[in-house]
Design an enzyme around this catalytic site. Structure first.
Site, mmCIF file in Angstrom:
data_model
loop_
_atom_site.group_PDB
_atom_site.id
_atom_site.type_symbol
_atom_site.label_atom_id
_atom_site.label_comp_id
_atom_site.label_asym_id
_atom_site.label_seq_id
_atom_site.Cartn_x
_atom_site.Cartn_y
_atom_site.Cartn_z
ATOM 1 N N VAL A 120 0.837 -1.200 0.000
ATOM 2 C CA VAL A 120 0.000 0.000 0.000
ATOM 3 C C VAL A 120 0.870 1.247 0.000
ATOM 4 O O VAL A 120 0.586 2.225 -0.706
ATOM 5 C CB VAL A 120 -0.947 0.000 1.227
ATOM 6 C CG1 VAL A 120 -1.591 1.368 1.413
ATOM 7 C CG2 VAL A 120 -2.025 -1.068 1.059
ATOM 8 N N GLU A 121 1.941 1.232 0.774
ATOM 9 C CA GLU A 121 2.770 2.423 0.933
ATOM 10 C C GLU A 121 3.595 2.754 -0.314
ATOM 11 O O GLU A 121 3.647 3.914 -0.737
ATOM 12 C CB GLU A 121 3.705 2.251 2.135
ATOM 13 C CG GLU A 121 3.011 2.230 3.484
ATOM 14 C CD GLU A 121 2.443 3.579 3.883
ATOM 15 O OE1 GLU A 121 2.784 4.590 3.240
ATOM 16 O OE2 GLU A 121 1.648 3.622 4.835
#
Length: 323
Positions: A120-121
């Protein structure tokens, strides 16, 4: 009135003329003196650094409209639950399986949760940020009044981090909020939770996936992740009484017994005394109800957003599922 004033200040911050460098900014001058007096930094070296630091209006624009605040769940989910991100997540787990399994043994956090955070990051390290960290933090510390106090502290943490690790402060790049590396740690998190997981005497989450994996797991351990416990699950409800216990806070304010009393159908295996939160999210097919438990709250310590936590959870499940 206070909100209106802050809004006006933010607008003025964007349209006011930009000075030649942050060396001329009065708040930066004050900060330099503070770092010299409190932490023993060289004034001349800091002056040289802030002479190079640049204000970025694109950062001010980005922080004013984060995805977590402008999207509902169905829109947010589309960003992170893509075939490409899921496939690359499975590839990441396969490539780093030994490290992820060691992190689970030693720190108690499942491989797929760690992989999903990194997915996600930064898309597993592919997109770690394009802004110089010193530009991002200086812009937010000195030209973003609503959160200047927070980012001023992060700027101080960044300079301490650079000194401790031997980094060239003006070379490091990250997000518009000054987050760095595979897991996008802000400077204070880097200093407090990053660990040397490959025993080379350097905690490098910028370029070393082994240290990044260990550090993300260590962050979750420090925030009391409970190994083997569920994160969240879809539920249903009878009637409309459940709406009285919906709230915006991320904290788990109710017990499972409270939710059952409000008509929520919580699986029998979940203890009535467990603390929980009921989520009502707008999905592609309408409203979705989810039961959020302790480990869900732990994910929100990484990013204070229920949408973020849900994306991490669902991406982790997809990565773990056999294609």
């Amino acid at each position: 009135m206070v909100k209106q004033w802050l809004g006006l200040v933010c607008v003025l911050a964007v349209i006011m003329p930009v000075s030649a460098s942050y060396l001329e900014h009065p708040e930066a001058r004050s900060f330099i003196v503070e770092m010299e007096n409190e932490h023993g930094f060289s004034r001349s070296e800091l002056e040289q650094l802030f002479k190079q630091a640049e204000r970025k209006d694109s950062i001010l624009e980005a922080i004013a409209r984060p995805a977590e605040k402008r999207l509902d769940w169905k829109g947010y989910r589309k960003i992170f639950l893509t075939d490409d991100r899921i496939t690359k997540g499975r590839d990441f787990v396969a490539a780093h399986r030994a490290t992820l399994e060691r992190a689970e043994r030693e720190l108690g956090v499942p491989p797929h949760i760690v992989a999903a955070i990194i997915g996600v990051e930064t898309r597993y390290g592919q997109h770690k940020g394009r802004y110089r960290v010193v530009d991002a933090l200086a812009t937010l510390a000195f030209d973003y009044p609503p959160r200047s106090k927070f980012f001023r502290k992060e700027l101080a943490q960044f300079l301490l981090l650079a000194r401790e690790q031997g980094f060239e402060a003006y070379e490091l790049k990250g997000s518009y909020a000054g987050a760095m590396g595979y897991g996008q740690f802000i400077p204070s998190s880097y200093r407090h939770y990053a660990i040397d997981f490959d025993n080379d005497k350097v905690a490098d989450i910028l370029n070393n996936p082994v240290d990044a994996i260990g550090s993300v797991a260590n962050y979750f351990k420090a925030h009391k992740w409970r190994s083997g416990e569920p994160v969240t699950m879809p539920v249903s409800a009878e009637g409309e009484a459940f709406r009285s216990i919906l709230h915006d806070s991320l904290k788990l304010k109710h017990s499972v017994a409270d939710l059952r009393a409000a008509g929520v159908n919580v699986p029998a295996e979940i203890n009535a005394d467990s603390q929980a939160k009921l989520l009502a999210l707008q999905g592609a097919d309408g409203e979705e109800l989810w039961l959020a438990l302790h480990n869900f709250y732990v994910i929100t310590r990484y990013n204070h957003s229920r949408l973020y936590a849900m994306a991490v959870y669902q991406l982790a499940n997809e990565i773990a599922r056999q294609p």
